[in-house]
Design an enzyme around this catalytic site. Structure first.
Site, PDB file in Angstrom:
ATOM      1  CG  HIS A 115      -1.746  -1.237   1.315  1.00  0.00           C
ATOM      2  ND1 HIS A 115      -3.200  -1.307   0.350  1.00  0.00           N
ATOM      3  CD2 HIS A 115      -1.796  -2.360   2.016  1.00  0.00           C
ATOM      4  CE1 HIS A 115      -3.818  -2.399   0.212  1.00  0.00           C
ATOM      5  NE2 HIS A 115      -2.793  -3.235   1.271  1.00  0.00           N
ATOM      6  N   GLY A 142       4.118 -23.168   9.236  1.00  0.00           N
ATOM      7  CA  GLY A 142       2.915 -22.806   9.499  1.00  0.00           C
ATOM      8  C   GLY A 142       2.960 -21.343   9.802  1.00  0.00           C
ATOM      9  CB  THR A 165      11.235  -8.479   5.000  1.00  0.00           C
ATOM     10  OG1 THR A 165      12.329  -8.674   5.661  1.00  0.00           O
ATOM     11  CG2 THR A 165      10.183  -8.562   6.130  1.00  0.00           C
ATOM     12  NE  ARG A 180      18.240 -10.319  12.237  1.00  0.00           N
ATOM     13  CZ  ARG A 180      17.308  -9.287  11.886  1.00  0.00           C
ATOM     14  NH1 ARG A 180      16.502  -9.218  10.976  1.00  0.00           N
ATOM     15  NH2 ARG A 180      17.451  -8.144  12.381  1.00  0.00           N
TER      16      ARG A 180
END
Length: 185
Positions: A115, A142, A165, A180
């Site tokens: 967004h 999960g 990310t 990480r």
């Protein structure tokens, strides 16, 4: 020449999701997902008929458990024997490619939309879509979250509840929020 919001979305440009054509496509996806999630498992098979017809592609033996949700469907491509466990959500505003033999645990979420950073842009429905690519034989635990623009290499493992990310190299294991590289034991 006027460029539609769908064309902007497909081109990876800023577009507004508050658009009649995009809403119609999302309604079609919701209908297909509803059928998939509500058919008895033996009648549904690996993927409900309407959802299978909507998907960008589904290889042999690809399976999606019930409780599934996607935004559009036509941007989702599943390799042979890809498995999406119960409760997976894929907001496929851009192509999502899931490789052969890849396993997604329950409640895995994949988000292709980002967004706008400014409040006025968000109020206008501005988004930008970035593809997600997951290689062959990946295991995603999960409740992991995969963010827009991420690629996960072949054979990688994403730990449960990790928030990915950044790109993950082939055969690597990532855990945590943000994800990480895991220390090897």
């Amino acid at each position: 020449m006027t460029t539609s919001e769908r064309m902007k979305m497909a081109a990876g440009e800023w577009y507004t999701c508050i658009d009649p054509e995009l809403e119609e496509l999302r309604v079609a996806a919701r209908d297909a997902v509803f059928e998939h999630n509500h058919l008895p498992p033996r009648q549904r098979g690996d993927i409900g008929p309407a959802l299978r017809a909507l998907l960008g592609g589904a290889g042999e033996g690809a399976r999606i458990e019930g409780g599934f949700h996607c935004a559009y469907g036509f941007n989702l491509f599943l390799g042979d024997r890809a498995f999406l466990n119960a409760g997976c959500t894929i907001l496929d505003t851009a192509p999502v490619r899931i490789g052969k033999g890849t396993l997604l645990g329950p409640n895995v979420q994949i988000y292709c939309a980002e967004h706008h950073r400014e409040a006025a842009g968000r109020q206008a429905g501005l988004e930008i879509a970035k593809p997600v690519t997951i290689g062959d034989n990946v295991w995603i635990g999960g409740s992991a979250v995969i963010l827009a623009g991420v690629s996960i290499g072949e054979g990688a493992i994403v730990g449960a509840a990790a928030v990915v990310t950044r790109d993950v190299p082939a055969n690597a294991t990532v855990v945590g929020n943000p994800a990480r590289l895991a220390a090897h034991r």
